[in-house]
Design a protein around this motif. Structure first.
Motif, PDB file in Angstrom:
ATOM      1  N   PHE A  14       0.915  -1.300  -0.252  1.00 53.63           N
ATOM      2  CA  PHE A  14      -0.126   0.072   0.269  1.00 53.63           C
ATOM      3  C   PHE A  14       0.787   1.251   0.156  1.00 53.63           C
ATOM      4  N   THR A  15       0.408   2.304  -0.589  1.00 54.63           N
ATOM      5  CA  THR A  15       1.042   3.528  -0.602  1.00 54.63           C
ATOM      6  C   THR A  15       1.140   4.242   0.568  1.00 54.63           C
ATOM      7  N   GLN A  16       2.068   4.679   1.394  1.00 50.25           N
ATOM      8  CA  GLN A  16       1.901   5.300   2.518  1.00 50.25           C
ATOM      9  C   GLN A  16       1.239   6.784   2.500  1.00 50.25           C
ATOM     10  N   LYS A  17       0.305   7.276   3.210  1.00 50.06           N
ATOM     11  CA  LYS A  17      -0.078   8.583   3.313  1.00 50.06           C
ATOM     12  C   LYS A  17       0.958   9.422   3.730  1.00 50.06           C
ATOM     13  N   PRO A  18       0.739  10.824   2.975  1.00 51.84           N
ATOM     14  CA  PRO A  18       1.668  11.977   3.282  1.00 51.84           C
ATOM     15  C   PRO A  18       1.801  12.153   5.099  1.00 51.84           C
ATOM     16  N   VAL A  19       2.836  12.279   5.547  1.00 47.08           N
ATOM     17  CA  VAL A  19       2.825  12.669   6.993  1.00 47.08           C
ATOM     18  C   VAL A  19       2.010  13.836   7.478  1.00 47.08           C
ATOM     19  N   VAL A  20       1.122  13.577   8.484  1.00 42.58           N
ATOM     20  CA  VAL A  20       0.245  14.591   9.045  1.00 42.58           C
ATOM     21  C   VAL A  20       1.203  15.459   9.838  1.00 42.58           C
ATOM     22  N   LYS A  21       0.500  16.861   9.703  1.00 38.95           N
ATOM     23  CA  LYS A  21       1.231  17.933  10.273  1.00 38.95           C
ATOM     24  C   LYS A  21       0.456  18.492  11.150  1.00 38.95           C
ATOM     25  N   THR A  22       1.053  19.378  12.356  1.00 40.37           N
ATOM     26  CA  THR A  22       0.622  20.268  13.014  1.00 40.37           C
ATOM     27  C   THR A  22       1.440  21.108  13.712  1.00 40.37           C
ATOM     28  N   ASP A  23       0.960  22.132  14.279  1.00 41.46           N
ATOM     29  CA  ASP A  23       1.551  23.192  15.149  1.00 41.46           C
ATOM     30  C   ASP A  23       2.087  22.836  16.588  1.00 41.46           C
ATOM     31  N   LEU A  24       3.404  22.602  16.795  1.00 38.54           N
ATOM     32  CA  LEU A  24       3.884  22.107  17.870  1.00 38.54           C
ATOM     33  C   LEU A  24       4.469  23.327  18.657  1.00 38.54           C
ATOM     34  N   THR A  25       4.277  24.459  18.446  1.00 40.09           N
ATOM     35  CA  THR A  25       5.092  25.754  19.029  1.00 40.09           C
ATOM     36  C   THR A  25       4.690  25.589  20.554  1.00 40.09           C
ATOM     37  N   GLY A  26       5.740  25.842  21.275  1.00 39.99           N
ATOM     38  CA  GLY A  26       5.798  25.861  22.539  1.00 39.99           C
ATOM     39  C   GLY A  26       5.701  24.367  23.289  1.00 39.99           C
ATOM     40  N   LYS A  27       5.411  23.465  22.770  1.00 41.81           N
ATOM     41  CA  LYS A  27       5.292  21.877  23.074  1.00 41.81           C
ATOM     42  C   LYS A  27       6.670  21.139  23.321  1.00 41.81           C
ATOM     43  N   THR A  28       6.652  20.243  23.918  1.00 39.13           N
ATOM     44  CA  THR A  28       7.901  19.313  24.252  1.00 39.13           C
ATOM     45  C   THR A  28       7.588  17.952  23.607  1.00 39.13           C
ATOM     46  N   VAL A  29       8.420  17.422  22.931  1.00 44.72           N
ATOM     47  CA  VAL A  29       8.468  16.072  22.490  1.00 44.72           C
ATOM     48  C   VAL A  29       9.507  15.446  22.661  1.00 44.72           C
TER      49      VAL A  29
END
Length: 342
Positions: A14-29
């Motif tokens: 299966f073809t993988q979907k494009p990466v989903v994106k969001t705004d992580l400003t101010g956050k810690t990962v």
């Protein structure tokens, strides 16, 4: 759900979907196992979303620093931090959590990606089979020690943090034997030299991924519905990564052949990790306690849902909390303070 071999093979094309994106400003990962493979590719995606802090949790100082340098060169992100943690050493995990208690601040996303795959029994210095300790016990220990930070982040910043445990579709292909789940010391049995015969070790990686599924389901079941924390587990699919580095001989040759024909790239697989961590921003509850595959919620293995599986899940949870609580009293404190009983 049952996953047949040919259904799995078709899924790898299966073809993988494009990466989903969001705004992580101010956050810690935080990403465990971030210096290579899926973990490193996931950090690249997160870096492009501009988090305030991006912590690469790695076992090796030199390899970790190389990853930080590569990340900066690839994305221009300059805030990446290297933190050392060795999941084969419980003391290292405890020190990592203590450092975060002291220096970490908020925690919005924790992706537990680190794992090893091996066919050989090798005990850690604590006496556990190594992949069981790394993939399951220490992964759970990190989650339970950092649980207060995630809940505190939710309360202070009116957000919904996420804990993502990387599991696998291979959990469909293994069960816990009746003689084991009827034993009051399941984990101790599974981690013992006596149990870890050559035959048992052939499916050890699959077993640890099944234990990851059980852990997420058990943890989620004990979080009250009002707790603003999303816990889920994700299947990246078969990917070309360094997971096979512990395998040698004919197994390594066969694994390389399968990978060359069927595997996704590490970057493609990392999109699944990112999806579990940031997708459904408007309806995060849809992902609470779920198993995610191909960027959608997917039913877990029939064994997990069976009466035997439910019994094993609860029994594993009780034993896990007891074992980890003796290693670090903070585990017991966190379970009693933040989780309910069943």
């Amino acid at each position: 759900m049952h996953l047949g071999f040919w259904t799995w093979v078709r899924g790898q094309f299966f073809t993988q979907k494009p990466v989903v994106k969001t705004d992580l400003t101010g956050k810690t990962v935080i990403v465990l196992g971030a210096n290579t493979g899926l973990g490193f590719e996931a950090t690249k995606h997160f870096a492009k979303m501009k988090p305030e802090r991006l912590i690469l949790a790695c076992r090796s100082q030199s390899r970790g620093q190389a990853a930080v340098d590569k990340l900066k060169a690839a994305t221009g992100y300059t805030k990446a931090e290297l933190w050392i943690v060795d999941l084969a050493d419980f003391e290292s995990v405890k020190q990592f959590a203590t450092k975060f208690d002291r220096d970490g601040g908020r925690l919005d996303i924790l992706v537990e990606n680190a794992a090893i795959g091996t066919f050989k029994y090798a005990p850690t210095k604590e006496g556990w089979e190594s992949s069981l300790q790394v993939n399951s016990l220490s992964t759970s220990l990190v989650a339970l020690l950092l649980l207060p930070a995630m809940i505190k982040t939710a309360q202070q910043h009116s957000t919904v943090p996420r804990l993502v445990v990387v599991s696998s579709e291979v959990h469909y292909w293994v069960k816990i034997e009746k003689r084991v789940y009827e034993n009051p010391d399941m984990l101790k049995t599974l981690g013992s030299a006596e149990y870890c015969t050559d035959k048992a070790m052939r499916t050890r990686y699959q077993l640890t991924k099944l234990l990851n599924v059980f852990f997420v389901r058990a943890l989620n079941a004990r979080l009250t519905p009002s707790t603003p924390l999303i816990v889920n587990t994700v299947n990246p699919g078969l990917c070309d990564s360094e997971l096979r580095r512990e395998i040698s001989g004919i197994q390594a040759v066969l694994a390389s052949l399968v990978v060359s024909v069927l595997a996704f790239t590490a970057e493609e697989g990392s999109r699944q990790l990112v999806w579990a961590a940031v997708a459904e921003q408007n309806q995060p509850e849809k992902l609470r306690g779920e198993f995610i595959s191909a960027c959608k919620v997917t039913e877990v293995a029939d064994f997990v849902l069976s009466p035997e599986g439910v019994k094993a899940e609860n029994q594993l949870w009780d034993e896990l909390v007891d074992i980890l609580g003796k290693l670090d009293p903070r585990v017991t404190e966190n379970v009693e303070k933040y989780l309910s009983t069943i």
